[in-house]
Write an enzyme that holds these catalytic residues in place. Structure first.
Site, mmCIF file in Angstrom:
data_model
loop_
_atom_site.group_PDB
_atom_site.id
_atom_site.type_symbol
_atom_site.label_atom_id
_atom_site.label_comp_id
_atom_site.label_asym_id
_atom_site.label_seq_id
_atom_site.Cartn_x
_atom_site.Cartn_y
_atom_site.Cartn_z
ATOM 1 N N SER A 64 0.859 -1.319 0.088
ATOM 2 C CA SER A 64 0.140 0.143 -0.202
ATOM 3 C C SER A 64 0.642 1.168 0.038
ATOM 4 O O SER A 64 1.993 1.217 0.650
ATOM 5 C CB SER A 64 -0.878 -0.154 1.396
ATOM 6 N N GLN A 65 0.198 2.348 -0.499
ATOM 7 C CA GLN A 65 0.695 3.596 -0.581
ATOM 8 C C GLN A 65 0.976 4.046 0.884
ATOM 9 O O GLN A 65 0.447 3.781 1.923
ATOM 10 C CB GLN A 65 -0.082 4.726 -1.146
#
Ligand code: SAM
Length: 214
Positions: A64-65
């Site tokens: 994930s970011q």
């Protein structure tokens, strides 16, 4: 695995960027500043590790970011010794952030290959955690109840098993929506029959696949 001055500097910059984007939980920022995100990338893609973006990790999945990791973790209101269930181990990075914050982490990944490589890395980094490969939409009944649950893939509905396995007073952070966009929800369990559902910001996750998933 080397954590150079350049990497440490890039992490500091990332933390500053996250602050500007609204992350203000000191524990979350300290953990992001501490965990070498480049260890969760293959050497070839080292240069992408401190860019605030999601990145492919194989099997059609992503790490994930950093902003999303920071946002979900902040909303989870992590306290030391919290027993936390993570659905979607992926690279193991989110688990490492929670462990750094003093949580007792249980994590489930449905892809065997990702489960195994995340465990190899978390072991190498000397982290203590409990992991298994399987369908996280069913939770982990034998280790329930949990203080907190974090779902790191986009769900079509709220999985009932996860609500059931949350302690009363516990919090679950989960993105729910369609396959393209989801709204983040904070679920606060009030009693065995009742929970509060607070709508947060919109995100775009890979799908949660399973019995109560896609
Ligand atoms: N938390 C991860 C990290 O730090 O790298 C990122 C997770 S990635 C955005 C979502 C992960 O959820 C994928 O690895 C995917 O295989 C996993 N996943 C999807 N459905 C699942 C399910 N039912 N049970 C367990 N894992 C699932």
């Amino acid at each position: 695995m080397i954590d150079s001055y350049k990497d440490k500097g890039a992490r500091k910059k990332l933390v500053e960027e996250l602050k500007l984007k609204g992350i203000n939980d000191a524990g979350v920022l300290a953990a992001i500043g501490k965990v070498p995100r480049h260890f969760f990338f293959s050497k070839t893609f080292h240069a992408h590790a401190y860019i605030d973006k999601a990145f492919p990790i194989g099997e059609g999945q992503t790490i994930s970011q950093p902003y999303t990791v920071a946002y979900q973790t902040q909303m989870l209101q992590v306290e030391k010794n919290d027993k936390i269930l993570e659905i979607g181990t992926g690279s193991g990075y989110q688990a490492a952030i929670l462990i750094e914050m003093g949580a007792n982490v249980f994590t489930i990944e449905r892809h065997e290959k990702l489960h195994k490589s995340a465990c190899v890395l978390l072991d190498k980094l000397n982290y203590k955690y409990t992991a298994k490969c399987g369908d996280g939409t069913k939770g982990w009944a034998s280790n329930a109840p949990f203080d907190k649950i974090i779902v790191t893939a986009g769900a079509p509905v709220l999985p009932q098993d996860l609500i059931d396995q949350l302690k009363i007073g516990g919090i679950m952070i989960i993105p729910v929506g369609n396959e393209k966009t989801q709204q983040m929800f904070s679920i606060i369990k009030k009693s065995n029959k009742d929970f509060e559902k607070i709508a947060l910001d919109s995100f775009s996750f890979v799908p949660l696949v399973g019995e109560s998933g896609w």
